[in-house]
Design a protein around this motif. Structure first.
Motif, PDB file in Angstrom:
ATOM      1  N   GLN B  58       0.684  -1.253   0.441  1.00  0.00           N
ATOM      2  CA  GLN B  58      -0.402  -0.309  -0.256  1.00  0.00           C
ATOM      3  C   GLN B  58       1.100   0.966   0.166  1.00  0.00           C
ATOM      4  OE1 GLN B  58      -2.795   0.776   3.025  1.00  0.00           O
ATOM      5  NE2 GLN B  58      -4.224  -1.562   2.638  1.00  0.00           N
ATOM      6  N   ILE B  59       0.274   2.185  -0.406  1.00  0.00           N
ATOM      7  CA  ILE B  59       0.908   3.497  -0.684  1.00  0.00           C
ATOM      8  C   ILE B  59      -0.230   5.040  -0.367  1.00  0.00           C
ATOM      9  CG2 ILE B  59       1.882   5.065  -2.016  1.00  0.00           C
ATOM     10  CD1 ILE B  59       2.867   3.200  -4.644  1.00  0.00           C
ATOM     11  N   HIS B  60       0.376   5.764   0.861  1.00  0.00           N
ATOM     12  CA  HIS B  60       0.192   6.361   0.997  1.00  0.00           C
ATOM     13  C   HIS B  60       0.839   7.884   1.594  1.00  0.00           C
ATOM     14  CE1 HIS B  60      -1.650   3.027   3.089  1.00  0.00           C
ATOM     15  NE2 HIS B  60      -2.773   3.637   3.093  1.00  0.00           N
ATOM     16  N   ASP B  61      -0.528   8.979   1.164  1.00  0.00           N
ATOM     17  CA  ASP B  61       1.135  10.269   1.993  1.00  0.00           C
ATOM     18  C   ASP B  61       1.374   9.972   3.327  1.00  0.00           C
ATOM     19  OD1 ASP B  61       1.263  13.059   1.266  1.00  0.00           O
ATOM     20  OD2 ASP B  61       0.519  13.520   2.937  1.00  0.00           O
ATOM     21  N   SER B  62       3.055  10.376   3.677  1.00  0.00           N
ATOM     22  CA  SER B  62       3.672  10.258   5.102  1.00  0.00           C
ATOM     23  C   SER B  62       2.706  11.029   6.261  1.00  0.00           C
ATOM     24  CB  SER B  62       4.480  10.962   4.859  1.00  0.00           C
ATOM     25  OG  SER B  62       5.722   9.658   3.764  1.00  0.00           O
ATOM     26  N   ALA B  63       2.017  11.863   5.735  1.00  0.00           N
ATOM     27  CA  ALA B  63       1.583  12.663   6.881  1.00  0.00           C
ATOM     28  C   ALA B  63      -0.362  12.455   6.475  1.00  0.00           C
ATOM     29  CB  ALA B  63       0.990  14.540   6.071  1.00  0.00           C
ATOM     30  N   ILE B  74      -2.463  11.038  -2.159  1.00  0.00           N
ATOM     31  CA  ILE B  74      -0.959  10.468  -2.850  1.00  0.00           C
ATOM     32  C   ILE B  74      -0.674  11.829  -4.007  1.00  0.00           C
ATOM     33  CG2 ILE B  74      -0.278   9.120  -3.759  1.00  0.00           C
ATOM     34  CD1 ILE B  74      -1.423   7.076  -2.262  1.00  0.00           C
ATOM     35  N   ALA B  75       0.302  12.385  -3.670  1.00  0.00           N
ATOM     36  CA  ALA B  75       1.373  12.787  -4.245  1.00  0.00           C
ATOM     37  C   ALA B  75       1.722  12.342  -5.949  1.00  0.00           C
ATOM     38  CB  ALA B  75       2.213  13.770  -4.371  1.00  0.00           C
ATOM     39  N   LYS B  76       2.362  12.864  -7.084  1.00  0.00           N
ATOM     40  CA  LYS B  76       2.175  11.881  -8.473  1.00  0.00           C
ATOM     41  C   LYS B  76       1.617  10.544  -8.465  1.00  0.00           C
ATOM     42  CE  LYS B  76       7.098  13.782  -7.222  1.00  0.00           C
ATOM     43  NZ  LYS B  76       8.502  13.510  -7.536  1.00  0.00           N
ATOM     44  N   GLU B  77       0.566  11.033  -8.425  1.00  0.00           N
ATOM     45  CA  GLU B  77      -0.446   9.680  -8.387  1.00  0.00           C
ATOM     46  C   GLU B  77      -0.759   8.997  -9.948  1.00  0.00           C
ATOM     47  OE1 GLU B  77      -4.363   9.786  -7.513  1.00  0.00           O
ATOM     48  OE2 GLU B  77      -4.946   8.504  -8.321  1.00  0.00           O
ATOM     49  N   LYS B  78      -0.140   9.825 -10.774  1.00  0.00           N
ATOM     50  CA  LYS B  78      -0.599   9.609 -12.487  1.00  0.00           C
ATOM     51  C   LYS B  78       0.900   8.549 -12.189  1.00  0.00           C
ATOM     52  CE  LYS B  78      -4.225  12.156 -14.103  1.00  0.00           C
ATOM     53  NZ  LYS B  78      -4.217  13.209 -14.973  1.00  0.00           N
ATOM     54  N   GLN B 211     -15.307  17.074  -3.295  1.00  0.00           N
ATOM     55  CA  GLN B 211     -14.708  17.327  -3.747  1.00  0.00           C
ATOM     56  C   GLN B 211     -13.021  17.474  -3.660  1.00  0.00           C
ATOM     57  OE1 GLN B 211     -15.739  20.502  -6.061  1.00  0.00           O
ATOM     58  NE2 GLN B 211     -17.451  19.214  -6.006  1.00  0.00           N
ATOM     59  N   VAL B 212     -12.871  16.323  -3.337  1.00  0.00           N
ATOM     60  CA  VAL B 212     -11.037  15.892  -2.828  1.00  0.00           C
ATOM     61  C   VAL B 212     -11.204  14.812  -4.813  1.00  0.00           C
ATOM     62  CG1 VAL B 212      -9.567  14.586  -1.668  1.00  0.00           C
ATOM     63  CG2 VAL B 212     -10.933  15.931  -0.495  1.00  0.00           C
ATOM     64  N   TYR B 213     -10.455  15.615  -5.515  1.00  0.00           N
ATOM     65  CA  TYR B 213      -9.692  15.087  -6.150  1.00  0.00           C
ATOM     66  C   TYR B 213      -8.796  14.109  -5.970  1.00  0.00           C
ATOM     67  CZ  TYR B 213     -13.769  17.656  -8.228  1.00  0.00           C
ATOM     68  OH  TYR B 213     -14.589  18.204  -8.122  1.00  0.00           O
ATOM     69  N   GLY B 214      -7.646  13.570  -5.254  1.00  0.00           N
ATOM     70  CA  GLY B 214      -6.608  13.066  -5.346  1.00  0.00           C
ATOM     71  C   GLY B 214      -7.056  12.010  -4.839  1.00  0.00           C
ATOM     72  N   SER B 215      -5.604  10.900  -4.484  1.00  0.00           N
ATOM     73  CA  SER B 215      -6.731   9.355  -3.759  1.00  0.00           C
ATOM     74  C   SER B 215      -5.922   8.994  -2.362  1.00  0.00           C
ATOM     75  CB  SER B 215      -6.563   8.146  -4.264  1.00  0.00           C
ATOM     76  OG  SER B 215      -7.056   8.210  -6.318  1.00  0.00           O
ATOM     77  N   HIS B 216      -6.181   8.581  -1.254  1.00  0.00           N
ATOM     78  CA  HIS B 216      -5.794   8.527   0.003  1.00  0.00           C
ATOM     79  C   HIS B 216      -4.562   7.430   0.440  1.00  0.00           C
ATOM     80  CE1 HIS B 216      -9.090  10.875   1.315  1.00  0.00           C
ATOM     81  NE2 HIS B 216      -7.743  11.708   1.550  1.00  0.00           N
TER      82      HIS B 216
END
Lengths: 230, 404
Positions: B58-63, B74-78, B211-216
């Motif tokens: 699993q990958i998550h944003d550290s925060a 998650i930054a740079k998801e694509k 309105q959150v357009y990324g992924s966790h």
């Protein structure tokens, strides 16, 4: 030659000290057919056990040939018994899971004799005790007399210097006793094997060439007689 | 000859020998049966966890893992998804938007975690799509956004397929959001605790509402589980600022269960070997005491004590060599049979589901255990016959011949 010098043996039987042997001196020469006789408790079996290295005296010395058996370590003594002494016990004491042939062969296996020698000697001994037709029978398939004859063959298998037999006929009927004595006398006369018995069986005493009478741990008499046996 | 006598000796008292052999074989069978069942349970729990909610990586944003804030996507998801899909060992990858929510229906309320997913991607990562009542994995719906809830949650909410439920949560910028969903299907995994707090919606619906357009979360399943650690290292090398964890790191309780299982197995093996040892000590001691006169005779006529010792040792080794293969063969056959057929524990299904287990257990045993048990049985037999053999060495031949 067996030389017994001033042997004394005391047992602790609970709180009571039993003096089983009180200074026995004895010489048994090669080829003798000797009976040690006396009532129960006279010390016959103790004397045989000490001569056979199964028990040790409190005092005195046993020399067999040039060997003082008291000087041997436990393992040396076991080896000495294997190579120099044959044993015949009152209740046969064969190995119940082995056949007559295997029982006779057993000591030669301990001596690491090769197959050929083992087979030849086993067959010869079983023939000489009249059991050539019983070689594959186990002890429980044989009569008491037959078992004791296997025990004699086993005792001779290792080519011992002499055979110690503790009450060998005590459990046998008169026919079996006569057969066994015939065999042992023949082996004694033809092959010059030394036999030493402890017994209070008159049938054995009658046929012994030398009779040593014991009582209360002492030798009462020691007589040689001319063999009149048929 | 020593072997021959030793082997024949054990058949003197056939009933006693067979009793000991049966006891040893049953001990081994029982032990291996328990170990294999425990291994089957442990693997099932682990596999169920991996295939329903943990995945291999699993990958998550550290925060996000620290604070769980909505905007810690998650930054740079694509880029990450592209890199993962490029890997030939990747079996599936699914990006998830996860929002804590309050859910209510006409029949009840509950706190849940809304998982926004792409059904096509999720199918390659988890087996939720195979655990549906009607097989509608957010694909067939009409007007209202679809939602999947578990049977447990459905019961709590008194909901069923086509029931409308309302989810309230906090959207981007802290604004309260209320979404209305229609239950399109009901799932049921083997983990009732997971079921109770998870629901699935389409990621685009949840993005539009929040309105959150990324992924966790990005969940990854690999074709070869052995590659998990190396692929994690590769991902960390390329995306060092992200939190990337294997299933062991995500759900450490599964790893602890493995270690616990190893401990339980070790304790079981010790118990089996102790039972075996006492059985052999008892039998051989009886055999020695019964044969005092004969052993005395053997020593008298010239069998040295080392040979007597080894004769006793070989007797117990033979007992173990007969019992060991019997126990191992019986265990092998039983484990093979039940490994295919399974052991049906439906009567305890509810309890098993609460700890993430199915009601049919498939026993499994690493073949190494058969070898280990075989070696241990022989070693135990040797150790446990030392005392009886020592007793035989203490015999005084003249006393045994006179008194026995």
């Amino acid at each position: 030659m067996i030389q017994v010098t001033d042997i004394q043996k005391t047992y602790n039987d609970g709180k009571v000290q039993v003096q089983a042997l009180r200074g026995i001196d004895l010489v048994i020469k090669e080829g003798e057919f000797t009976a040690i006789v006396g009532p129960s408790g006279s010390g016959k079996t103790t004397l045989l056990n000490i001569i056979g290295g199964l028990d040790s005296p409190n005092y005195g010395k046993v020399k067999i040939g040039n060997t003082d058996i008291a000087q041997l370590t436990e393992n040396e003594l076991i080896d000495f018994r294997l190579n120099h002494i044959g044993f015949v016990f009152q209740s046969y004491n064969l190995i119940p899971v082995l056949t007559a042939k295997e029982n006779v062969e057993f000591l030669m296996l301990l001596q690491k004799k090769d197959d050929k020698e083992r087979n030849e000697r086993t067959t010869k001994l079983l023939v000489s005790v009249g059991l050539e037709d019983q070689i594959n029978k186990k002890p429980n398939e044989m009569s008491g007399g037959q078992q004791q004859r296997v025990a004699v063959a086993r005792a001779l298998a290792s080519k011992p210097d002499f055979v110690l037999a503790d009450e060998p006929t005590a459990n046998l009927d008169s026919t079996a006793t006569a057969n066994l004595l015939d065999i042992m006398l023949r082996l004694n006369q033809e092959e010059n094997i030394t036999f030493i018995f402890s017994t209070h069986d008159q049938r054995v005493i009658d046929r012994a060439r030398r009779v040593i009478t014991m009582e209360d741990g002492k030798i009462l008499s020691d007589s040689m007689k001319q063999m009149t046996d048929k | 000859m020593i072997f021959k006598i030793a082997f024949k000796n054990i058949w003197r008292n056939k009933l006693r020998s067979w009793t000991v052999i049966t006891a040893i074989a049953l001990g081994i069978f029982g032990g291996l049966a328990v170990i294999s069942t425990a291994t089957g349970l442990s693997e099932m729990r682990q596999n169920n966890a991996i295939r329903t909610y943990v995945s291999h990586l699993q990958i998550h944003d550290s925060a996000y893992l620290k604070y769980g804030a909505l905007d810690d996507t998650i930054a740079k998801e694509k880029d990450i998804l592209k890199f993962i899909k490029k890997n030939s060992n990747t079996a599936g990858v699914s990006a998830r938007l996860r929002i804590e929510s309050f859910v209510q229906s006409a029949g009840g309320t509950s706190g849940i975690l809304l998982n926004g997913i792409n059904p096509t991607d999720e199918k390659r990562v988890t087996i939720i799509s195979e655990m549906l009542q009607e097989g509608n994995f957010l694909e067939d719906f009409n007007r209202k956004p679809p939602i999947l809830i578990s049977q447990k949650l459905a019961t709590k909410l008194n909901a069923k397929v086509k029931t409308t439920i309302q989810c309230s949560f906090t959207g981007a910028g802290g604004l309260p959001v209320t979404g209305v969903f229609k239950v399109v299907d009901i799932f049921s995994t083997s983990n009732s605790m997971y079921d109770e707090i998870n629901a699935f919606v389409r990621i685009e619906d949840l993005r539009a509402m929040s309105q959150v357009y990324g992924s966790h979360e990005i969940a990854i399943t690999l074709q070869d589980e052995e590659q998990v650690e190396s692929f994690r290292d590769e991902l960390i090398e390329h995306f060092p600022t992200h939190h990337i964890a294997t299933w062991r790191g995500i759900a450490p309780e599964l790893g602890y269960a493995d270690k616990m299982m190893d401990l339980v197995m070790t304790i079981f093996l010790i118990i089996i070997m102790l039972a075996l040892a006492f059985g052999i000590v008892n039998t051989m001691l009886m055999a020695v005491l019964e044969r005092k006169k004969e052993l005395g005779m053997l020593i008298s006529v010239g069998m040295n004590k080392q040979k007597v010792f080894w004769m006793i040792v070989w007797e117990s080794i033979f007992l173990a060599l007969i019992a060991g293969p019997l126990g191992i063969a019986a265990s092998f056959l039983a484990i093979q049979f039940f490994g295919r057929q399974g052991i049906d524990l439906s009567f305890a299904a509810e309890g098993l589901r609460s700890v993430g287990l199915d009601s049919i257990i498939y026993p499994k045993l690493n073949p190494v255990y058969y070898i280990v048990i075989g070696i241990l049985v022989v070693i135990t037999a040797i150790i446990s016959c030392i005392y009886p053999a020592k007793k035989a060495l203490e015999l005084n031949p003249s006393e045994t011949l006179r008194t026995a």
